[in-house]
Design a protein around this motif. Sequence first.
Motif, PDB file in Angstrom:
ATOM      1  N   VAL A   1       5.885  -2.251   5.953  1.00 51.91           N
ATOM      2  CA  VAL A   1       5.593  -3.992   5.919  1.00 51.91           C
ATOM      3  C   VAL A   1       5.753  -4.051   4.527  1.00 51.91           C
ATOM      4  O   VAL A   1       4.735  -3.049   3.625  1.00 51.91           O
ATOM      5  CB  VAL A   1       4.665  -4.361   6.998  1.00 51.91           C
ATOM      6  CG1 VAL A   1       4.382  -5.540   6.319  1.00 51.91           C
ATOM      7  CG2 VAL A   1       4.645  -3.889   8.152  1.00 51.91           C
ATOM      8  N   THR A   2       6.346  -5.623   3.685  1.00 57.66           N
ATOM      9  CA  THR A   2       6.074  -5.581   2.553  1.00 57.66           C
ATOM     10  C   THR A   2       5.199  -6.915   2.538  1.00 57.66           C
ATOM     11  O   THR A   2       5.410  -7.471   3.171  1.00 57.66           O
ATOM     12  CB  THR A   2       7.326  -5.736   1.922  1.00 57.66           C
ATOM     13  OG1 THR A   2       7.161  -6.188   0.213  1.00 57.66           O
ATOM     14  CG2 THR A   2       7.982  -6.663   2.702  1.00 57.66           C
ATOM     15  N   ALA A   3       4.377  -7.158   1.003  1.00 58.85           N
ATOM     16  CA  ALA A   3       4.227  -8.360   0.984  1.00 58.85           C
ATOM     17  C   ALA A   3       4.737  -9.115   0.099  1.00 58.85           C
ATOM     18  O   ALA A   3       3.852 -10.729  -0.258  1.00 58.85           O
ATOM     19  CB  ALA A   3       2.321  -7.968   0.577  1.00 58.85           C
TER      20      ALA A   3
ATOM     21  N   GLY B   1       1.005  -1.004  -0.370  1.00 61.71           N
ATOM     22  CA  GLY B   1      -0.174  -0.045   0.434  1.00 61.71           C
ATOM     23  C   GLY B   1       0.739   1.286  -0.005  1.00 61.71           C
ATOM     24  O   GLY B   1       2.079   1.484  -0.475  1.00 61.71           O
ATOM     25  N   LEU B   2       0.476   2.313   0.213  1.00 57.58           N
ATOM     26  CA  LEU B   2       0.594   3.681   0.204  1.00 57.58           C
ATOM     27  C   LEU B   2       1.387   4.489   1.360  1.00 57.58           C
ATOM     28  O   LEU B   2       0.820   3.513   2.762  1.00 57.58           O
ATOM     29  CB  LEU B   2      -0.410   4.880   0.046  1.00 57.58           C
ATOM     30  CG  LEU B   2       0.248   6.447  -0.247  1.00 57.58           C
ATOM     31  CD1 LEU B   2       1.356   6.521  -1.280  1.00 57.58           C
ATOM     32  CD2 LEU B   2      -0.997   6.882  -0.383  1.00 57.58           C
TER      33      LEU B   2
ATOM     34  N   ASN C   1       5.244   4.546  -2.565  1.00 62.64           N
ATOM     35  CA  ASN C   1       3.940   3.849  -3.296  1.00 62.64           C
ATOM     36  C   ASN C   1       4.663   2.960  -4.605  1.00 62.64           C
ATOM     37  O   ASN C   1       4.753   3.331  -5.776  1.00 62.64           O
ATOM     38  CB  ASN C   1       3.306   4.982  -3.878  1.00 62.64           C
ATOM     39  CG  ASN C   1       2.151   4.626  -4.392  1.00 62.64           C
ATOM     40  OD1 ASN C   1       1.691   3.465  -4.756  1.00 62.64           O
ATOM     41  ND2 ASN C   1       1.144   5.627  -5.173  1.00 62.64           N
ATOM     42  N   GLY C   2       4.643   1.992  -3.756  1.00 60.57           N
ATOM     43  CA  GLY C   2       4.902   1.093  -4.755  1.00 60.57           C
ATOM     44  C   GLY C   2       6.752   0.840  -5.507  1.00 60.57           C
ATOM     45  O   GLY C   2       7.097   1.047  -3.716  1.00 60.57           O
TER      46      GLY C   2
END
Length: 133
Positions: A114-116, A71-72, A93-94
């Motif tokens: 946090v990263t997914a 997310g942002l 953002n991304g």
Amino acid sequence: KVVPGWQTIHYDSGRRDIASLAVVDAGRTLNYLRLQRNGKNVTLSFYLNNTATAVIKSLLTTLPVGFQPYGLLSIISPRAGVAGAELSGWNVNGAAIDYWVNSVSNYIGQITWVTADSIPTTLPGTLIASAQA
């Protein structure tokens, strides 16, 4: 059912120097830009000397896969103890990181998100020796 093989229990990329990935324009000097992933947490550390003001600039246009935020993320940071109001802001953002400032100053800081993303198969930049960290 248990499938035999290796399983990653904990992941740490080590602290990486990614200054070579930065986009730095006139009026700015990047003293360092470091990135580290520890589990799902990603930390960006920076030291930016800024002699230009009031503009939004891109610092990274391609944040490496495996380190991108979920997310942002936007941060506005006031500085206390100085004449007038000094602010800086960061948008993650991304794959892009942009920043803005309203005064001439040095900015040293750290952002964690946090990263997914899955664990990266290749690492950006160069590993920083523990003595330099």
